[in-house]
Design a protein around this motif. Structure first.
Motif, PDB file in Angstrom:
ATOM      1  N   VAL A 160       0.822  -1.209   0.000  1.00 36.72           N
ATOM      2  CA  VAL A 160       0.000   0.000   0.000  1.00 36.72           C
ATOM      3  C   VAL A 160       0.861   1.265   0.000  1.00 36.72           C
ATOM      4  O   VAL A 160       0.443   2.312  -0.527  1.00 36.72           O
ATOM      5  N   ARG A 164       0.195   4.444  -2.478  1.00 34.63           N
ATOM      6  CA  ARG A 164       0.003   5.811  -1.980  1.00 34.63           C
ATOM      7  C   ARG A 164       1.054   6.763  -2.547  1.00 34.63           C
ATOM      8  O   ARG A 164       0.757   7.950  -2.769  1.00 34.63           O
ATOM      9  N   ASN A 189      -1.724  -5.306   0.003  1.00 31.11           N
ATOM     10  CA  ASN A 189      -2.466  -4.916   1.199  1.00 31.11           C
ATOM     11  C   ASN A 189      -3.164  -3.566   1.044  1.00 31.11           C
ATOM     12  O   ASN A 189      -3.543  -2.939   2.029  1.00 31.11           O
ATOM     13  N   SER A 190      -3.344  -3.128  -0.202  1.00 27.40           N
ATOM     14  CA  SER A 190      -4.079  -1.885  -0.424  1.00 27.40           C
ATOM     15  C   SER A 190      -5.566  -2.191  -0.545  1.00 27.40           C
ATOM     16  O   SER A 190      -5.976  -3.337  -0.756  1.00 27.40           O
ATOM     17  N   SER A 191      -6.374  -1.159  -0.419  1.00 24.40           N
ATOM     18  CA  SER A 191      -7.812  -1.292  -0.597  1.00 24.40           C
ATOM     19  C   SER A 191      -8.253  -0.383  -1.730  1.00 24.40           C
ATOM     20  O   SER A 191      -7.485   0.458  -2.211  1.00 24.40           O
ATOM     21  N   ASP A 194      -7.669   3.314  -1.335  1.00 20.80           N
ATOM     22  CA  ASP A 194      -6.341   3.883  -1.600  1.00 20.80           C
ATOM     23  C   ASP A 194      -6.201   4.390  -3.030  1.00 20.80           C
ATOM     24  O   ASP A 194      -5.265   5.140  -3.336  1.00 20.80           O
TER      25      ASP A 194
END
Length: 305
Positions: A160, A164, A189-191, A194
Motif C-alpha cells: 500500500v 500511496r 495490502n491496499s484497498s 487507496d
C-alpha cells in the motif's frame, strides 16, 4: 500467467541484450539490457561499468536492467540502483528506464527484491518512461517527474505504501498508468479506498490509459470506476488479470462512461459466458479473452508468484 519473455520494446525503442564485447546499437532506435546468469562470474555492476566505457554510450536514450543476482534469488537491487545513480553524468540523454526485466526462469516475480528508487529518480529527472518489476522493498519516494508519460509497476503483490506514493505523485503529463496490484497471498495490502485520488480525474490530467489490474479486488475496482469522473477522459481502461466476476462485469455494463472508451481490457476473468456476450456487444473494443472457469473456492490473479 508467467513472464516468460524479455522485453523487446519499451518507450518506443527496441531492446537489445548487451554483453561485454558487443557493439552499441543505433541510439536512435535501440536501448540495451544488461543481465547476468546464475553462474555468471562477472557481476552485473562490472558489466555495467564496461558498458559505460563504450564510445558513444552518452547518446543512449534508454536502458533496461535485467536480472542482477548471480547466486542469490533474493539479491537486492541496491547495488544496481547505486551504480545507475553514479552513472547519471555519463548517460545525459537517458529518458527510458525499466528496472527488473526478469523472466520466471531467472527469478519468480515474488522473489525479486527491489529497493528505494528515489535516488535513482532524482538522478534522472527527465524520464518519460519508467517500468519496474517486483514489489519487495520497493519505494518510489516522493515521486515528481515533470516529463514522465508512461509508468508501469508489475508485482504479484504491491504494498500500500507504493500505491500511496503513486496516488500522491506529481506527474503532470502522465498518459499511461499501469499498476499490477496483486494478491494478498504475495503481499498486496491496499484497498479500493487507496485508489481514490485517481478517480476524480484531476490527479493526472493527461491520463488516457488506466490499468488497475491483477487484483483480488477487481470487482470492487470495477464498481468504483464505473461512475468515476476519470473514466470520461480515458481512452483505455484495463482491469485485466484479476478476479473479475459477473458482479464487476455488471457494473461496467451499466456505466455510460464505459461506452465512451476506445478499448476495455478484461483479459483473464471469471465472468459467465452470458456476461461476456453482453460486454462484447458494447459499442467499444472489448477484450474478454482467457475466461476462467468460476469456482468460489479458487479464484486467482494471473500473476502472483
Amino acid at each position: 500467467m508467467t513472464i516468460s519473455e524479455h522485453l523487446t520494446e519499451f518507450g518506443g525503442l527496441q531492446v537489445r541484450q548487451w554483453n561485454p564485447g558487443d557493439p552499441l546499437g543505433d541510439p536512435a532506435t535501440t536501448i540495451h539490457r544488461i543481465s547476468v546468469d546464475w553462474d555468471d562470474e562477472q557481476p552485473w555492476v562490472q558489466k555495467f561499468r564496461a558498458f559505460l566505457e563504450l564510445p558513444g554510450v552518452g547518446a543512449s536514450r534508454g536502458f533496461v536492467v535485467g536480472w542482477w543476482g548471480t547466486e542469490d534469488s533474493e539479491a537486492p537491487a541496491a547495488d544496481v540502483v547505486e551504480a545507475l545513480v553514479a552513472a547519471h553524468a555519463a548517460l545525459p540523454e537517458l529518458r527510458v528506464l525499466f528496472l527488473g526485466d526478469v523472466t520466471y526462469e531467472e527469478n519468480e516475480i515474488s522473489w525479486i527484491q527491489q529497493a528505494d528508487l528515489s535516488p535513482l529518480l532524482a538522478a534522472y529527472p527527465h524520464l518519460t518512461h519508467l517500468g519496474v518489476r517486483g514489489g519487495n522493498n520497493l519505494s518510489l519516494g516522493r515521486l515528481s517527474l515533470p516529463e514522465l508519460r508512461h509508468l508501469i509497476v508489475q508485482t504479484g503483490g504491491l504494498d500500500v505504501s507504493v500505491v500511496r506514493e503513486v496516488m500522491t505523485a506529481e506527474l503532470p503529463v502522465l498518459e499511461h498508468l499501469e499498476l499490477f496490484l496483486g494478491t494478498e497471498g504475495y503481499g498486496a495490502n491496499s484497498s479500493v479506498d487507496d485508489l481514490t485520488p485517481v478517480l476524480d480525474g484531476t490527479l493526472f490530467p493527461k491520463l488516457t490509459y488506466l490499468g488497475l489490474k491483477n487484483s483480488d479486488h477487481q470487482d470492487q475496482i470495477a464498481q468504483v470506476l464505473a461512475d468515476a469522473p476519470v473514466l470520461t477522459r480515458l481512452e483505455e481502461l484495463d482491469l485485466s488479470l484479476g478476479v473479475l466476476t459477473d458482479e464487476g462485469g455488471q457494473a461496467l455494463l451499466g456505466s455510460q462512461a464505459v461506452r465512451g472508451l476506445k478499448k476495455l481490457h478484461l483479459v483473464h476473468h471469471f465472468m459467465s459466458e452470458d456476461m461476456v456476450a453482453r460486454l462484447e456487444a458494447l459499442p467499444v473494443q472489448v477484450d474478454v479473452s482467457e475466461r476462467q472457469e468460476d469456482d468460489d473456492d479458487w479464484r486467482f490473479v494471473a500473476l502472483g508468484e
